[in-house]
Design an enzyme around this catalytic site. Sequence first.
Site, PDB file in Angstrom:
ATOM      1  CG  HIS A  57      -4.500  -6.009  -1.267  1.00  0.00           C
ATOM      2  ND1 HIS A  57      -4.495  -6.776  -0.233  1.00  0.00           N
ATOM      3  CD2 HIS A  57      -5.688  -5.966  -1.904  1.00  0.00           C
ATOM      4  CE1 HIS A  57      -5.852  -7.281  -0.173  1.00  0.00           C
ATOM      5  NE2 HIS A  57      -6.507  -6.804  -1.281  1.00  0.00           N
ATOM      6  CG  HIS A  59      -8.802  -3.991  -4.515  1.00  0.00           C
ATOM      7  ND1 HIS A  59      -8.238  -4.921  -5.514  1.00  0.00           N
ATOM      8  CD2 HIS A  59      -8.761  -4.770  -3.424  1.00  0.00           C
ATOM      9  CE1 HIS A  59      -7.802  -6.256  -4.860  1.00  0.00           C
ATOM     10  NE2 HIS A  59      -8.398  -6.006  -3.714  1.00  0.00           N
ATOM     11  CE1 TYR A 150      -6.276   4.166   7.815  1.00  0.00           C
ATOM     12  CE2 TYR A 150      -6.751   1.834   8.360  1.00  0.00           C
ATOM     13  CZ  TYR A 150      -6.247   3.115   8.448  1.00  0.00           C
ATOM     14  OH  TYR A 150      -5.776   3.293  10.107  1.00  0.00           O
TER      15      TYR A 150
END
Length: 154
Positions: A57, A59, A150
């Site tokens: 996922h 954000h 990342y």
Amino acid sequence: MNYRRIYLHNYSYYLTLVTQGREPLLVENIELLRDAFRRSKQKYIYSIHAIVVLPDHLHMIITPKIATDYSKIIRHIKRSFVYGLHECIKTEAKSKISHAKYNRGHSGIWQERFYEHTIRNEKDWLEKMEYIKNNPIKHKLVNNLEDWQYTSFK
């Protein structure tokens, strides 16, 4: 369910995108994801204020020039990412989804929906920034933020 998104001009949005079944595809295909973002930036005008990509996922906080574009931006990123994936990954993902979803064109790579939260004030902004910043530590991917590459927090 009749879900309606909020589109407010000159607001920022905290967004979460999750892979279908939490498959860890994002980090292992990071260049493809970066390319998907580059492509979206060619088509839509928006700022990315913070982002973190985890295996399954991501954000981010973005501010689109046109409020109604954030859904289009997400759709563009998702489609560009799927388009570039190896055929065997796409075939395996499609084999795991229902026939009804398959007929609606669902790729099986991403969850159909994404989470969105309109940033309302500075406190809200700071809370979401802190959450994004600490997400790799929360998920026990690293002990120190500096060890996670990342993220926009470097």
